[in-house]
Design a protein around this motif. Structure first.
Motif, PDB file in Angstrom:
ATOM      1  N   MET A   1       0.834  18.846   0.285  1.00 45.79           N
ATOM      2  CA  MET A   1       0.140  17.988  -0.655  1.00 45.79           C
ATOM      3  C   MET A   1      -0.462  16.816   0.109  1.00 45.79           C
ATOM      4  N   ALA A   2      -1.734  16.599  -0.062  1.00 46.16           N
ATOM      5  CA  ALA A   2      -2.422  15.547   0.687  1.00 46.16           C
ATOM      6  C   ALA A   2      -2.264  14.202  -0.007  1.00 46.16           C
ATOM      7  N   SER A   3      -2.165  13.167   0.783  1.00 42.14           N
ATOM      8  CA  SER A   3      -2.135  11.803   0.268  1.00 42.14           C
ATOM      9  C   SER A   3      -3.104  10.980   1.093  1.00 42.14           C
ATOM     10  N   SER A   4      -3.933  10.216   0.422  1.00 38.01           N
ATOM     11  CA  SER A   4      -4.892   9.389   1.155  1.00 38.01           C
ATOM     12  C   SER A   4      -4.195   8.221   1.845  1.00 38.01           C
ATOM     13  N   ILE A   5      -3.012   7.869   1.376  1.00 37.69           N
ATOM     14  CA  ILE A   5      -2.272   6.756   1.970  1.00 37.69           C
ATOM     15  C   ILE A   5      -1.426   7.230   3.148  1.00 37.69           C
ATOM     16  N   TRP A   6      -0.806   8.398   3.004  1.00 30.91           N
ATOM     17  CA  TRP A   6       0.074   8.952   4.048  1.00 30.91           C
ATOM     18  C   TRP A   6      -0.380  10.381   4.321  1.00 30.91           C
ATOM     19  N   ARG A   7      -1.151  10.570   5.379  1.00 38.91           N
ATOM     20  CA  ARG A   7      -1.779  11.870   5.636  1.00 38.91           C
ATOM     21  C   ARG A   7      -0.962  12.741   6.568  1.00 38.91           C
ATOM     22  N   TYR A   8       0.222  12.281   6.950  1.00 40.84           N
ATOM     23  CA  TYR A   8       1.031  12.999   7.929  1.00 40.84           C
ATOM     24  C   TYR A   8       1.948  14.004   7.252  1.00 40.84           C
ATOM     25  N   LYS A   9       2.410  14.978   8.020  1.00 35.77           N
ATOM     26  CA  LYS A   9       3.304  16.016   7.517  1.00 35.77           C
ATOM     27  C   LYS A   9       4.769  15.678   7.743  1.00 35.77           C
ATOM     28  N   SER A  10       5.041  14.513   8.259  1.00 34.99           N
ATOM     29  CA  SER A  10       6.415  14.095   8.523  1.00 34.99           C
ATOM     30  C   SER A  10       6.811  12.992   7.557  1.00 34.99           C
ATOM     31  N   PRO A  11       8.120  12.860   7.286  1.00 34.05           N
ATOM     32  CA  PRO A  11       8.588  11.745   6.466  1.00 34.05           C
ATOM     33  C   PRO A  11       8.558  10.455   7.268  1.00 34.05           C
ATOM     34  N   GLY A  12       8.875   9.362   6.617  1.00 33.03           N
ATOM     35  CA  GLY A  12       8.944   8.076   7.303  1.00 33.03           C
ATOM     36  C   GLY A  12       7.825   7.134   6.920  1.00 33.03           C
ATOM     37  N   ILE A  13       7.458   7.140   5.638  1.00 31.02           N
ATOM     38  CA  ILE A  13       6.412   6.239   5.152  1.00 31.02           C
ATOM     39  C   ILE A  13       6.876   4.793   5.350  1.00 31.02           C
ATOM     40  N   PRO A  14       6.055   3.935   5.961  1.00 29.18           N
ATOM     41  CA  PRO A  14       6.447   2.533   6.131  1.00 29.18           C
ATOM     42  C   PRO A  14       6.729   1.863   4.784  1.00 29.18           C
ATOM     43  N   ASP A  15       7.735   1.023   4.757  1.00 26.30           N
ATOM     44  CA  ASP A  15       8.171   0.387   3.516  1.00 26.30           C
ATOM     45  C   ASP A  15       7.043  -0.353   2.800  1.00 26.30           C
ATOM     46  N   HIS A  16       6.174  -1.007   3.558  1.00 29.16           N
ATOM     47  CA  HIS A  16       5.151  -1.859   2.933  1.00 29.16           C
ATOM     48  C   HIS A  16       4.090  -1.069   2.173  1.00 29.16           C
ATOM     49  N   LEU A  17       4.037   0.250   2.348  1.00 24.78           N
ATOM     50  CA  LEU A  17       3.057   1.051   1.622  1.00 24.78           C
ATOM     51  C   LEU A  17       3.468   1.349   0.178  1.00 24.78           C
ATOM     52  N   PHE A  18       4.739   1.118  -0.132  1.00 30.62           N
ATOM     53  CA  PHE A  18       5.206   1.312  -1.506  1.00 30.62           C
ATOM     54  C   PHE A  18       5.008   0.039  -2.318  1.00 30.62           C
ATOM     55  N   GLU A  19       4.583   0.212  -3.572  1.00 32.42           N
ATOM     56  CA  GLU A  19       4.562  -0.917  -4.495  1.00 32.42           C
ATOM     57  C   GLU A  19       6.003  -1.261  -4.850  1.00 32.42           C
ATOM     58  N   ARG A  20       6.260  -2.553  -5.040  1.00 31.74           N
ATOM     59  CA  ARG A  20       7.625  -2.988  -5.299  1.00 31.74           C
ATOM     60  C   ARG A  20       7.677  -3.984  -6.440  1.00 31.74           C
ATOM     61  N   LEU A  21       8.865  -4.180  -6.980  1.00 31.47           N
ATOM     62  CA  LEU A  21       9.137  -5.217  -7.968  1.00 31.47           C
ATOM     63  C   LEU A  21      10.251  -6.100  -7.426  1.00 31.47           C
ATOM     64  N   PRO A  22      10.195  -7.393  -7.697  1.00 30.48           N
ATOM     65  CA  PRO A  22      11.268  -8.293  -7.223  1.00 30.48           C
ATOM     66  C   PRO A  22      12.630  -7.829  -7.742  1.00 30.48           C
ATOM     67  N   GLY A  23      13.597  -7.780  -6.826  1.00 29.24           N
ATOM     68  CA  GLY A  23      14.962  -7.442  -7.203  1.00 29.24           C
ATOM     69  C   GLY A  23      15.257  -5.962  -7.308  1.00 29.24           C
ATOM     70  N   ILE A  24      14.232  -5.113  -7.178  1.00 29.38           N
ATOM     71  CA  ILE A  24      14.460  -3.666  -7.255  1.00 29.38           C
ATOM     72  C   ILE A  24      14.646  -3.139  -5.841  1.00 29.38           C
ATOM     73  N   PRO A  25      15.770  -2.462  -5.576  1.00 31.02           N
ATOM     74  CA  PRO A  25      16.042  -2.027  -4.201  1.00 31.02           C
ATOM     75  C   PRO A  25      15.060  -0.970  -3.717  1.00 31.02           C
ATOM     76  N   LEU A  26      14.792  -1.029  -2.433  1.00 35.26           N
ATOM     77  CA  LEU A  26      13.974  -0.025  -1.766  1.00 35.26           C
ATOM     78  C   LEU A  26      14.797   0.546  -0.627  1.00 35.26           C
ATOM     79  N   THR A  27      14.948   1.866  -0.609  1.00 34.35           N
ATOM     80  CA  THR A  27      15.675   2.500   0.486  1.00 34.35           C
ATOM     81  C   THR A  27      14.814   2.416   1.737  1.00 34.35           C
ATOM     82  N   LYS A  28      15.321   1.736   2.752  1.00 37.35           N
ATOM     83  CA  LYS A  28      14.541   1.485   3.973  1.00 37.35           C
ATOM     84  C   LYS A  28      14.175   2.798   4.673  1.00 37.35           C
ATOM     85  N   ARG A  29      13.051   2.766   5.375  1.00 36.53           N
ATOM     86  CA  ARG A  29      12.502   3.963   5.998  1.00 36.53           C
ATOM     87  C   ARG A  29      13.535   4.707   6.849  1.00 36.53           C
TER      88      ARG A  29
END
Length: 199
Positions: A1-29
Protein backbone atom coordinates in the motif's frame (compact mmCIF):
# COMPACT_ATOMS: atom_id res chain seq x y z
CA UNK A 1 0.00 0.00 0.00
CA UNK A 2 1.51 3.30 -1.06
CA UNK A 3 1.69 6.32 1.20
CA UNK A 4 2.74 9.75 0.02
CA UNK A 5 4.13 10.47 3.49
CA UNK A 6 6.01 7.18 4.01
CA UNK A 7 7.00 5.59 0.70
CA UNK A 8 9.29 2.92 2.14
CA UNK A 9 8.58 -0.79 2.53
CA UNK A 10 10.09 -0.95 6.01
CA UNK A 11 8.57 0.04 9.36
CA UNK A 12 9.98 2.85 11.46
CA UNK A 13 7.96 5.95 10.60
CA UNK A 14 9.50 8.94 12.43
CA UNK A 15 7.37 10.05 15.37
CA UNK A 16 6.92 13.61 14.10
CA UNK A 17 5.04 12.42 11.00
CA UNK A 18 2.07 11.33 13.11
CA UNK A 19 -0.59 13.81 14.16
CA UNK A 20 -0.85 13.97 17.93
CA UNK A 21 -3.03 15.27 20.75
CA UNK A 22 -1.67 16.63 24.05
CA UNK A 23 -1.52 13.93 26.70
CA UNK A 24 -2.18 11.04 24.31
CA UNK A 25 0.69 8.54 24.34
CA UNK A 26 2.64 7.75 21.21
CA UNK A 27 4.60 4.52 21.00
CA UNK A 28 8.11 5.66 20.08
CA UNK A 29 9.58 4.50 16.79
CA UNK A 30 12.23 2.23 18.33
CA UNK A 31 9.65 0.52 20.57
CA UNK A 32 7.29 0.19 17.58
CA UNK A 33 10.00 -1.68 15.69
CA UNK A 34 10.28 -4.14 18.57
CA UNK A 35 6.51 -4.59 18.84
CA UNK A 36 6.05 -5.21 15.14
CA UNK A 37 8.91 -7.70 15.01
CA UNK A 38 7.49 -9.65 17.98
CA UNK A 39 3.96 -9.63 16.50
CA UNK A 40 5.24 -11.66 13.52
CA UNK A 41 2.40 -10.53 11.30
CA UNK A 42 1.39 -12.61 8.32
CA UNK A 43 -0.10 -11.17 5.14
CA UNK A 44 -3.69 -11.94 6.13
CA UNK A 45 -3.47 -11.70 9.92
CA UNK A 46 -6.30 -10.36 12.03
CA UNK A 47 -4.66 -7.94 14.49
CA UNK A 48 -6.25 -6.36 17.53
CA UNK A 49 -4.44 -3.32 18.90
CA UNK A 50 -5.95 -2.69 22.32
CA UNK A 51 -5.14 0.74 23.73
CA UNK A 52 -4.11 2.02 20.31
CA UNK A 53 -3.38 5.59 21.43
CA UNK A 54 -2.21 7.68 18.50
CA UNK A 55 -2.62 4.75 16.10
CA UNK A 56 1.04 4.18 15.27
CA UNK A 57 0.87 0.36 15.37
CA UNK A 58 -2.28 0.14 13.20
CA UNK A 59 -0.76 2.54 10.66
CA UNK A 60 2.58 0.73 10.47
CA UNK A 61 0.92 -2.71 10.38
CA UNK A 62 -1.58 -1.56 7.77
CA UNK A 63 1.19 -0.33 5.50
CA UNK A 64 3.21 -3.54 5.92
CA UNK A 65 0.24 -5.90 5.52
CA UNK A 66 -2.46 -4.24 3.39
CA UNK A 67 -4.43 -7.53 3.20
CA UNK A 68 -4.56 -7.88 7.00
CA UNK A 69 -7.61 -6.90 9.06
CA UNK A 70 -6.69 -4.54 11.86
CA UNK A 71 -8.91 -3.48 14.75
CA UNK A 72 -7.79 -0.50 16.84
CA UNK A 73 -9.51 -0.22 20.21
CA UNK A 74 -9.62 3.07 22.13
CA UNK A 75 -12.02 4.44 24.74
CA UNK A 76 -12.06 8.21 24.08
CA UNK A 77 -13.97 9.60 21.11
CA UNK A 78 -11.36 12.28 20.46
CA UNK A 79 -8.58 9.67 20.35
CA UNK A 80 -10.66 7.42 18.09
CA UNK A 81 -10.90 10.32 15.64
CA UNK A 82 -7.13 10.86 15.92
CA UNK A 83 -6.49 7.22 14.95
CA UNK A 84 -8.84 7.57 11.97
CA UNK A 85 -7.09 10.78 10.97
CA UNK A 86 -3.64 9.16 11.10
CA UNK A 87 -4.88 6.19 9.04
CA UNK A 88 -6.25 8.59 6.42
CA UNK A 89 -3.07 10.65 6.54
CA UNK A 90 -0.98 7.59 5.62
CA UNK A 91 -3.53 6.10 3.20
CA UNK A 92 -4.21 3.04 5.37
CA UNK A 93 -7.61 1.53 4.55
CA UNK A 94 -7.64 -1.80 6.42
CA UNK A 95 -8.06 -0.47 9.98
CA UNK A 96 -11.38 -0.50 11.78
CA UNK A 97 -11.44 1.73 14.85
CA UNK A 98 -13.60 0.57 17.78
CA UNK A 99 -14.56 2.98 20.55
CA UNK A 100 -14.92 1.20 23.85
CA UNK A 101 -13.31 0.25 27.14
CA UNK A 102 -11.34 -3.00 27.07
CA UNK A 103 -11.95 -5.72 27.96
CA UNK A 104 -15.71 -5.03 28.04
CA UNK A 105 -15.92 -3.97 24.38
CA UNK A 106 -13.99 -6.87 22.89
CA UNK A 107 -17.12 -8.84 22.01
CA UNK A 108 -17.95 -6.06 19.52
CA UNK A 109 -15.00 -7.01 17.33
CA UNK A 110 -16.23 -8.99 14.35
CA UNK A 111 -13.27 -11.38 13.92
CA UNK A 112 -11.09 -13.31 16.34
CA UNK A 113 -7.43 -12.31 16.24
CA UNK A 114 -4.28 -14.12 15.17
CA UNK A 115 -2.24 -11.34 16.81
CA UNK A 116 -2.94 -8.96 19.69
CA UNK A 117 -0.97 -5.91 20.75
CA UNK A 118 -1.68 -4.64 24.27
CA UNK A 119 -0.40 -1.11 24.67
CA UNK A 120 -0.68 -0.49 28.35
CA UNK A 121 -3.05 0.74 30.98
CA UNK A 122 -3.44 -0.19 34.64
CA UNK A 123 -5.59 -3.23 33.96
CA UNK A 124 -3.51 -4.61 31.10
CA UNK A 125 -3.13 -7.98 32.84
CA UNK A 126 -6.93 -8.35 33.05
CA UNK A 127 -7.22 -7.47 29.38
CA UNK A 128 -4.60 -10.13 28.62
CA UNK A 129 -6.81 -12.79 30.21
CA UNK A 130 -9.81 -11.64 28.18
CA UNK A 131 -8.10 -11.38 24.80
CA UNK A 132 -6.61 -14.84 25.33
CA UNK A 133 -10.14 -16.29 25.19
CA UNK A 134 -10.63 -14.78 21.71
CA UNK A 135 -7.11 -15.50 20.42
CA UNK A 136 -6.96 -18.12 17.68
CA UNK A 137 -4.76 -21.22 18.15
CA UNK A 138 -1.07 -20.48 17.45
CA UNK A 139 -1.90 -16.80 17.97
CA UNK A 140 0.49 -14.36 19.60
CA UNK A 141 0.05 -11.61 22.17
CA UNK A 142 2.60 -8.83 22.52
CA UNK A 143 2.22 -6.50 25.50
CA UNK A 144 3.98 -3.41 26.84
CA UNK A 145 4.83 -2.85 30.50
CA UNK A 146 6.20 0.53 31.50
CA UNK A 147 6.71 -0.25 35.19
CA UNK A 148 7.70 -3.20 37.37
CA UNK A 149 4.15 -3.75 38.63
CA UNK A 150 2.80 -4.19 35.09
CA UNK A 151 5.78 -6.37 34.21
CA UNK A 152 5.06 -8.66 37.16
CA UNK A 153 1.32 -8.86 36.47
CA UNK A 154 1.80 -9.56 32.77
CA UNK A 155 4.47 -12.19 33.47
CA UNK A 156 2.16 -13.83 35.97
CA UNK A 157 -0.71 -13.62 33.46
CA UNK A 158 1.24 -15.32 30.67
CA UNK A 159 2.29 -18.08 33.10
CA UNK A 160 -1.29 -18.58 34.33
CA UNK A 161 -2.51 -18.86 30.74
CA UNK A 162 0.22 -21.41 30.01
CA UNK A 163 1.54 -19.36 27.12
CA UNK A 164 4.42 -20.91 25.23
CA UNK A 165 7.55 -19.33 23.82
CA UNK A 166 7.37 -16.45 26.29
CA UNK A 167 9.89 -13.72 25.63
CA UNK A 168 10.65 -10.56 27.61
CA UNK A 169 12.90 -7.77 26.39
CA UNK A 170 13.65 -4.34 27.81
CA UNK A 171 14.33 -1.55 25.36
CA UNK A 172 17.13 0.86 26.17
CA UNK A 173 17.30 3.57 23.54
CA UNK A 174 19.09 6.90 23.45
CA UNK A 175 18.44 9.51 20.79
CA UNK A 176 20.73 12.34 19.74
CA UNK A 177 18.98 15.64 20.45
CA UNK A 178 19.96 19.26 20.04
CA UNK A 179 19.60 21.33 23.20
CA UNK A 180 20.62 24.91 22.71
CA UNK A 181 24.01 24.87 21.05
CA UNK A 182 24.97 21.34 22.07
CA UNK A 183 23.98 17.84 21.07
CA UNK A 184 23.26 15.30 23.77
CA UNK A 185 21.95 11.75 23.96
CA UNK A 186 18.54 11.65 25.63
CA UNK A 187 17.05 8.40 26.91
CA UNK A 188 13.71 7.19 25.60
CA UNK A 189 11.68 5.82 28.53
CA UNK A 190 12.60 2.14 28.98
CA UNK A 191 9.79 -0.26 28.12
CA UNK A 192 9.37 -3.98 28.71
CA UNK A 193 7.97 -5.94 25.76
CA UNK A 194 6.46 -9.33 26.58
CA UNK A 195 5.20 -11.88 24.10
CA UNK A 196 3.68 -15.32 24.23
CA UNK A 197 1.85 -17.82 22.02
CA UNK A 198 -1.32 -19.82 22.48
CA UNK A 199 -1.23 -23.59 21.98
Amino acid sequence: MASSIWRYKSPGIPDHLFERLPGIPLTKREVRLLLISYLRLEANSVLWDVGAGTGTIPVESGLLCPEAKIFAVERDEEVVELIRHNCTRFGVKNVQVIQGVAPDCLDKLSEYPHRVCLEGGKGVHKTLEQVWQYLQPQGRVVAIANNLESLYRLSEGFAKLQARNIEVVQSSVNRLETRGTTQVFAAVDPIFVLSGEKL
